[in-house]
Design an enzyme around this catalytic site. Structure first.
Site, mmCIF file in Angstrom:
data_model
loop_
_atom_site.group_PDB
_atom_site.id
_atom_site.type_symbol
_atom_site.label_atom_id
_atom_site.label_comp_id
_atom_site.label_asym_id
_atom_site.label_seq_id
_atom_site.Cartn_x
_atom_site.Cartn_y
_atom_site.Cartn_z
ATOM 1 N N LYS A 75 25.669 -3.155 9.540
ATOM 2 C CA LYS A 75 25.697 -3.783 8.219
ATOM 3 C C LYS A 75 24.695 -4.932 8.198
ATOM 4 C CE LYS A 75 29.348 -5.754 5.221
ATOM 5 N NZ LYS A 75 30.806 -6.022 5.186
ATOM 6 N N SER A 151 33.218 -3.764 1.613
ATOM 7 C CA SER A 151 31.811 -4.073 1.424
ATOM 8 C C SER A 151 30.902 -3.433 2.473
ATOM 9 C CB SER A 151 31.607 -5.589 1.465
ATOM 10 O OG SER A 151 31.969 -6.117 2.741
ATOM 11 N N SER A 175 37.221 -4.603 4.190
ATOM 12 C CA SER A 175 35.863 -4.086 4.029
ATOM 13 C C SER A 175 35.439 -3.057 5.069
ATOM 14 C CB SER A 175 34.857 -5.240 4.018
ATOM 15 O OG SER A 175 34.945 -5.944 2.805
#
Length: 437
Positions: A75, A151, A175
């Protein structure tokens, strides 16, 4: 579909495949799936350097590590030496490059893993959908018209599409668990503090954790251990299992409730357990997240609020305006809920709950209907993950076995702090009997 991390590493260490060949193939395959919008950067230089180092060690008779040649993605919240960590924000696009890898990234690379890409996310990790005004929406690998969740959606989508066997994400309020559920893979929120967050852009420090996605519990367990997670053997005794009722049983798709019931029957679960403060804890999570997130970004908001993703900006401003009394009340609720969950875990080894209330919504949907009630197709994806985050315990999202063509949905396996090994062992056992994918 790419092989498992364990299988790839075995082939590379035995000299049956080259790490460079795997890295090149992986980069090409990710580029070919660009419309999914999961990767923000393909790290050709890093990947080839990592791969060549692994191949050289194999050629010299050395041991490149347990993840030799395994491609992985991170990420865009994790520092990668020589790259800018954007945290999904346009305003950070010109920030100085990181001088070294985040601790967990460095550990994976030291074990022979090959870093191939950074991945899309909600700006500053504030969201459950990976819809980013600057970098676009990540699409679900099972259906491009549906959300991947967030996310950490870019990482989950790459693993779910079979483009990499491992990827890293962060989990503050769900997330990792939300996109794992929507993309049909495994995702672990570890015990709070079990893995280092050094070199990871912070969001809400009292809740932030980092962890991995994988397509099997064995791959996930290996990655977790290499990143520094303790893996004590589970106790050799019959499991005490219960399903979380009340808040966790309401407003959930019948598909996930039926899947949980099948797992509960197989594990000979006892009566359901209710946590009376769960609904209030979900609200407390919103308050604490908004307050700390808003305070963290307050200077930047005052300087140039229009530089933010509009959805993120509005949530941060609302959070910054929270009265002190509301934050204190939220902290008290969080403590009460944590005590309730700890009491339940003192009586049970494992608790079960939905990971998301429904399979992935369509990107063009703003609401969804469950049990006659209208829910937000974005905010309510975290309905069942957010309260549990407050307690800091390890939680593994596992994908239910679904009929061919059905969209995935996950179940949370919840254990006491430090009992990640129990979660992995239980997941593997459920795979063996066909209850999870």
């Amino acid at each position: 579909m790419m092989d498992s991390a364990i299988a790839i590493a075995a082939d590379v260490r035995a000299g049956r495949r080259s790490a460079r060949g795997i890295a090149t193939e992986t980069l090409d395959r990710i580029a070919a799936r660009g419309a999914m919008n999961a990767a923000t950067r393909l790290l050709h230089t890093h990947a080839l350097a990592d791969a060549e180092r692994v191949d050289a060690l194999v050629a010299a008779g050395g041991d490149p590590g347990p993840l030799a040649g395994v491609p992985f993605a991170v990420k865009d919240l994790f520092d990668v030496a020589g790259e800018t960590t954007t945290a999904g924000a346009r305003q950070r696009a010109d920030a100085p490059a990181a001088t070294r890898d985040a601790e967990v990234v460095a550990r994976l690379r030291a074990a022979g893993a090959v870093l191939v890409a950074t991945t899309n996310m909600d700006e500053f990790a504030y969201g459950f959908s990976t819809e980013n005004a600057h970098y676009g929406t990540t699409r679900n690998p099972r259906d491009p018209e549906r959300l991947a969740g967030g996310s950490s959606g870019g990482s989950a989508a790459l693993v779910g599409a079979g483009l990499v066997p491992l990827a890293l994400g962060s989990d503050t309020n769900g997330s990792i668990r939300v996109p794992a559920s929507l993309c049909g893979i495994y995702g672990l929120r570890p015990t709070f503090g079990a893995l280092s967050v050094e070199g990871v852009f912070p969001f809400v420090e009292r809740l932030d954790t980092v962890g991995a996605f994988a397509r099997s519990p064995e791959d996930l367990a290996l990655a977790h251990e290499i990143m520094g997670g303790a893996m004590a053997s589970p106790a050799d005794a019959p499991l005490r299992v219960a399903v979380l009722g009340g808040w966790f049983a309401r407003l959930a798709d019948p598909v996930v409730l039926a899947g949980i019931a099948r797992i509960a029957d197989h594990l000979q679960a006892g009566p359901p357990v209710e946590l009376p403060s769960a609904a209030a804890a979900r609200s407390a999570g919103f308050v604490l997240t908004g307050a700390e997130g808003g305070y963290r970004h307050l200077t930047a908001l005052r300087r140039d609020a229009m530089a933010f993703d509009p959805a993120t900006r509005d949530r941060l401003i609302a959070g910054a305006l929270q009265p002190v009394a509301a934050v204190r009340e939220a902290e008290a609720v969080a403590e009460r809920f944590t005590a309730e969950l700890m009491a339940a875990l003192a009586e049970h080894d494992l608790l079960l709950a939905p990971a998301t209330p429904m399979p992935a919504p369509r990107i063009d949907a703003t609401t969804i209907e469950i049990d006659g009630q209208t829910l937000s197709a974005r905010a309510d994806l975290g309905l069942h993950t957010q309260p549990l985050s407050l307690a800091g315990v390890p939680i593994l999202s596992v994908p239910l076995r679904q009929p061919e063509g059905a969209m995935p949905i996950g179940v949370q396996l919840i254990a006491a702090a430090g009992r990640e090994a129990l979660l992995f062992e239980t997941a593997a056992a459920l795979v063996s009997v066909g209850l999870v994918a």
